[in-house]
Design a protein around this motif. Sequence first.
Motif, PDB file in Angstrom:
ATOM      1  N   HIS A  40       0.868  -1.177   0.000  1.00 21.20           N
ATOM      2  CA  HIS A  40       0.000   0.000   0.000  1.00 21.20           C
ATOM      3  C   HIS A  40       0.906   1.229   0.000  1.00 21.20           C
ATOM      4  O   HIS A  40       1.804   1.341   0.841  1.00 21.20           O
ATOM      5  N   LYS A 171     -10.914  -4.959  -3.909  1.00 26.79           N
ATOM      6  CA  LYS A 171     -10.885  -3.540  -4.301  1.00 26.79           C
ATOM      7  C   LYS A 171      -9.539  -2.910  -3.931  1.00 26.79           C
ATOM      8  O   LYS A 171      -8.977  -2.109  -4.695  1.00 26.79           O
ATOM      9  N   ALA A 174      -7.025  -3.971  -6.446  1.00 25.33           N
ATOM     10  CA  ALA A 174      -7.225  -3.332  -7.753  1.00 25.33           C
ATOM     11  C   ALA A 174      -6.855  -1.854  -7.740  1.00 25.33           C
ATOM     12  O   ALA A 174      -6.307  -1.346  -8.730  1.00 25.33           O
ATOM     13  N   ASP A 175      -7.127  -1.160  -6.628  1.00 25.72           N
ATOM     14  CA  ASP A 175      -7.009   0.297  -6.613  1.00 25.72           C
ATOM     15  C   ASP A 175      -5.756   0.837  -5.936  1.00 25.72           C
ATOM     16  O   ASP A 175      -5.320   1.948  -6.249  1.00 25.72           O
ATOM     17  N   GLU A 176      -5.184   0.089  -5.012  1.00 23.02           N
ATOM     18  CA  GLU A 176      -4.127   0.654  -4.180  1.00 23.02           C
ATOM     19  C   GLU A 176      -2.778  -0.049  -4.289  1.00 23.02           C
ATOM     20  O   GLU A 176      -1.725   0.589  -4.255  1.00 23.02           O
TER      21      GLU A 176
END
Length: 291
Positions: A40, A171, A174-176
Motif C-alpha cells: 500500500h 478492491k 485493484a485500486d491501491e
Amino acid sequence: MSRAAADPVPPPPGGVLWSLAGDIRALLMLPAALTLQVAHPAVGAGVDEHSIFRTDPWGRGERSLRSLQLWVYGGEAAAEEGRRLRELHKTIQGTDARGRRYHALSPANYAWVHATGFPVYQHATRYLVRPLTGAQERQLYAEWLQVGRILGLHDRDMPQTIEEFWPYYRKMLADEIEATVVVRELVATDQPVPPPDRGPLAVRLLLRALWPVLLPPLARFRRFMTIGLMPPDAREAIGLEWSDEQERALRRFARVVRVVVPLLPERIRYLPLAREARRAAGLSGSDRLAR
C-alpha cells in the motif's frame, strides 16, 4: 468502570489463533504479510521514511514478533500493547509516492495493515498446516477482528464478515496495491543486511564471520517464502513473478514442514510467550487445527 474493565478482550484460549499465531510455522508466514502491508503506497511510505528496518532489522523483527504475540496471548497486557502501538504511530505522517498526504493512524491505512494478516494466514495454512474448514475460517476472521479492536480499530473501519471482507480486499488489490520501494527491497536478494546481533557472543561472532556466505542463500529463501506464501491474487496485483517450478518446490517444502513440525516438542514448536500462555491455559499438547 476502570480502563482495564473496558478494554477489548484478546482472542480466547483454545481458538484458532492460539494454535496458529505462536506456532513456529507462523514465522514463515510473516514476511508475506509484511510485504503485502507495505504494498500500500501510504504504508510503504511510512515504513520507508520512519522505520529502522534497514539499520536494525533483527531488533525490529524481534519487537514486532513480541508485539504480535502479546495481541493474542498477552491477556490484560494485550490492550496495553495496542495503546503503545497507537502512541508510537501518532507522529508517522508524510506524502506517499502518489503525492497523497498520509498518516499511519488514518483508518484506511491502519485497517489495511491489520487486514493483510487474514488472507495470508488463510492462504499459508493450506501449505504449512492444513486447509481451514469453513467454520475455522469464520472463527479465524472473528478472532482477527478481536485483535483489531485490541489495536484500536473501530468496527466501522473493518469489514465485519468474511462475505464483506473479500470485496474490500479485491478492491484494495485493484485500486491501491503496487510494487513500492519497500516491497522491492523486501523481495530483493542483493540488499545489504547486517548479521544477527542477538544471542550469545560466540554465536554472533561466528555468524558475523560466516555472514558473507550465509546471506545470499538466506535472501533467496526469504524471497521464495515471501512470494510463495502470498495469496496469488495479491502476488499478481503487486507484479511478483512465480513459476510452476517454484510452486512445485514450495509444495515439496511444505509437505516436509507439515510432517516434521507436529512431531516437535511443545518447547520447540511454540514461541516462548505462546508456549507459556498455552501451558497456563492447560492447552499444552492440544491443537485447535487438528482434525
